[in-house]
Write a protein that holds these residues in place. Structure first.
Motif, short mmCIF file in Angstrom:
data_model
loop_
_atom_site.label_atom_id
_atom_site.label_comp_id
_atom_site.label_asym_id
_atom_site.label_seq_id
_atom_site.Cartn_x
_atom_site.Cartn_y
_atom_site.Cartn_z
N PRO A 62 0.81 -1.22 0.00
CA PRO A 62 0.00 0.00 0.00
C PRO A 62 0.85 1.27 0.00
N ILE A 63 2.17 1.12 0.16
CA ILE A 63 3.06 2.31 0.18
C ILE A 63 3.20 2.83 -1.27
N ILE A 64 3.23 4.17 -1.41
CA ILE A 64 3.38 4.79 -2.74
C ILE A 64 4.77 4.45 -3.32
N GLY A 65 4.87 4.45 -4.65
CA GLY A 65 6.19 4.32 -5.29
C GLY A 65 6.26 3.16 -6.25
N LEU A 66 6.56 3.46 -7.54
CA LEU A 66 6.49 2.44 -8.59
C LEU A 66 7.84 2.04 -9.15
N GLU A 67 8.92 2.65 -8.65
CA GLU A 67 10.24 2.28 -9.19
C GLU A 67 11.32 2.68 -8.18
N VAL A 68 12.36 1.85 -8.12
CA VAL A 68 13.44 2.10 -7.17
C VAL A 68 14.79 1.69 -7.77
N ALA A 69 15.86 2.18 -7.15
CA ALA A 69 17.19 1.64 -7.42
C ALA A 69 17.89 1.49 -6.07
N GLY A 70 18.69 0.46 -5.94
CA GLY A 70 19.39 0.22 -4.68
C GLY A 70 20.16 -1.08 -4.76
N ARG A 71 20.37 -1.69 -3.58
CA ARG A 71 21.15 -2.93 -3.55
C ARG A 71 20.34 -4.08 -3.00
N VAL A 72 20.62 -5.28 -3.51
CA VAL A 72 19.94 -6.48 -3.03
C VAL A 72 20.40 -6.73 -1.59
N ALA A 73 19.42 -6.79 -0.67
CA ALA A 73 19.74 -6.94 0.76
C ALA A 73 19.43 -8.35 1.26
N ALA A 74 18.52 -9.05 0.59
CA ALA A 74 18.17 -10.43 1.00
C ALA A 74 17.50 -11.12 -0.18
N LEU A 75 17.61 -12.44 -0.18
CA LEU A 75 17.01 -13.23 -1.26
C LEU A 75 15.86 -14.04 -0.70
N GLY A 76 14.70 -13.99 -1.33
CA GLY A 76 13.58 -14.83 -0.94
C GLY A 76 13.79 -16.25 -1.47
#
Ligand SMILES: NC(=O)c1ccc[n+]([C@@H]2O[C@H](COP(=O)([O-])OP(=O)(O)OC[C@H]3O[C@@H](n4cnc5c(N)ncnc54)[C@H](OP(=O)(O)O)[C@@H]3O)[C@@H](O)[C@H]2O)c1
Length: 338
Positions: A62-76
């Motif tokens: 439900p949080i706003i925001g449709l695109e991001v850049a960053g670093r992989v912090a954990a793998l599902g």
């Protein structure tokens, strides 16, 4: 359970409802990765969600925001391809204005060499939208003529860059002279000042009287009939928004005589598999082209996460050209591209 900061919009309303709040970090589900978000792109649909007109699709954050850049912090469980620490950008159906965001691994793309994380955060929403609507659904080809309305906006800039890079001739509309210059710089061949010039007449002139092969329209209602008038035989109109109104009247005879197609779609509720296909196509066909500075995203301004209200007010003022980005957890030394 670890917590994170995110931008909350309470009961909705004007930009000032946006406030920093705390919530639990999302856990990556099957096939997902958890990203530590450095930057989040701001898009006009975010403003629509804030005022309660664009609810997230079922299952999305439900949080706003449709695109991001960053670093992989954990793998599902079952998440393929990425390693912890990889720098990626991603299309997300929600959740971008937050310190951590869970996303299908297949919706992540590598940060293209030479681009900052801030620039990378400005890529996914417009690239997926333009690729899907202009190239997949409206089948724009090299040598064809193309009109994108609002060429100085986020979507408009990417549409000009992609269409011109793939060999189409690009006409666009803009609200003032400064934005017209910006569109020419981005690769448009000609710009119509839509407040005082008729885009249909300009389209006919631009195409030697033949009409346009493809139109990308986010104005909607008041433009549809004129888009159709500006169209060539077998032309295609892709409608992605209705900033000018949702109701239109069209001359059906023109539609039939021109063998025209009017296509509409929204990206956000498309399936995980469909978006993964778009991501793979973008990585193959568009990512290598981003080595060319002229095709890189144009970041108009970067705001801190705490300044999300200012970012939305700027978006709604319409005075920006290109993209607006939020710095969520920027990395030291990452040029912000502005
Ligand atoms: N369907 C989908 O999947 C999808 C996906 C993403 C976005 N969208 C929609 O696409 C639209 C654009 O998003 P964005 O993030 O690119 O917003 P943006 O950066 O604010 O750009 C909006 C653009 O619309 C132009 N515009 C407004 N009224 C116009 C008119 N009467 N004639 C010509 N151009 C006009 C503006 O031109 P000037 O500034 O020059 O006046 C501006 O360039 C939004 O409505 C968004 O919701 C749809």
């Amino acid at each position: 359970m670890s917590t994170m900061r995110y931008v909350d919009y309470g009961a909705g309303g004007g930009p000032d409802v946006l406030r920093i709040a705390q919530c639990e970090r999302p856990l990556p589900r099957e096939g997902e990765v958890l990203l530590e978000v450095a930057y989040a792109g701001v898009n006009r649909p975010d403003c629509a969600q804030r005022i309660g007109r664009y609810p997230p699709p079922p299952g999305a954050s439900p949080i706003i925001g449709l695109e991001v850049a960053g670093r992989v912090a954990a793998l599902g469980p079952g998440a393929q391809r990425w390693q912890i620490g990889d720098a990626v950008c991603a299309l997300v159906p929600g959740g971008g204005y937050a310190e951590f965001c869970a996303v299908p691994a297949t919706h992540c793309l590598p940060v293209p060499p030479g681009l900052s994380l801030a620039q990378a955060a400005a890529l996914p929403e417009t690239c997926f939208t333009v690729w899907d609507n202009v190239f997949v659904r409206a089948r724009l080809k090299a040598g064809e003529s193309f009109l994108v309305h609002g060429g100085a906006g986020g979507i408009g800039t990417t549409a000009i860059q992609m269409a011109s890079a793939f060999g189409a001739r690009v006409l666009t509309t803009a609200g003032d002279e400064a934005k017209a210059d910006y569109c020419l710089e981005a690769g448009a061949e000609r710009v119509v000042l839509y407040r005082n010039e008729d885009f249909v007449a300009a389209a006919m002139d631009f195409s030697g009287g033949m009409g346009l092969d493809v139109v990308l329209d986010m104005v909607g209602g008041p433009y549809l009939e004129r888009d159709l008038e500006a169209l060539a035989m077998d032309g295609r109109i892709a409608v992605i928004a209705f900033m000018g109104g949702a109701q239109a009247t069209i001359d059906v005879v023109k539609l039939l005589r021109k063998r025209a197609s009017i296509i509409g779609s929204t990206l956000r509720p498309r399936s995980v598999a469909y978006k993964a296909e778009l991501a793979a196509e973008l990585e193959r066909h568009w990512w290598p082209r981003l080595a060319d500075v002229r095709l890189q995203p144009v970041v108009h301004s970067v705001f801190a996460l705490e300044e999300a209200a200012k970012a939305h007010a700027l978006m709604e003022s319409g005075t920006h050209s290109g993209k607006i980005v939020l710095a969520v957890r920027p990395e030291t030394g990452d040029g912000n591209g502005s």
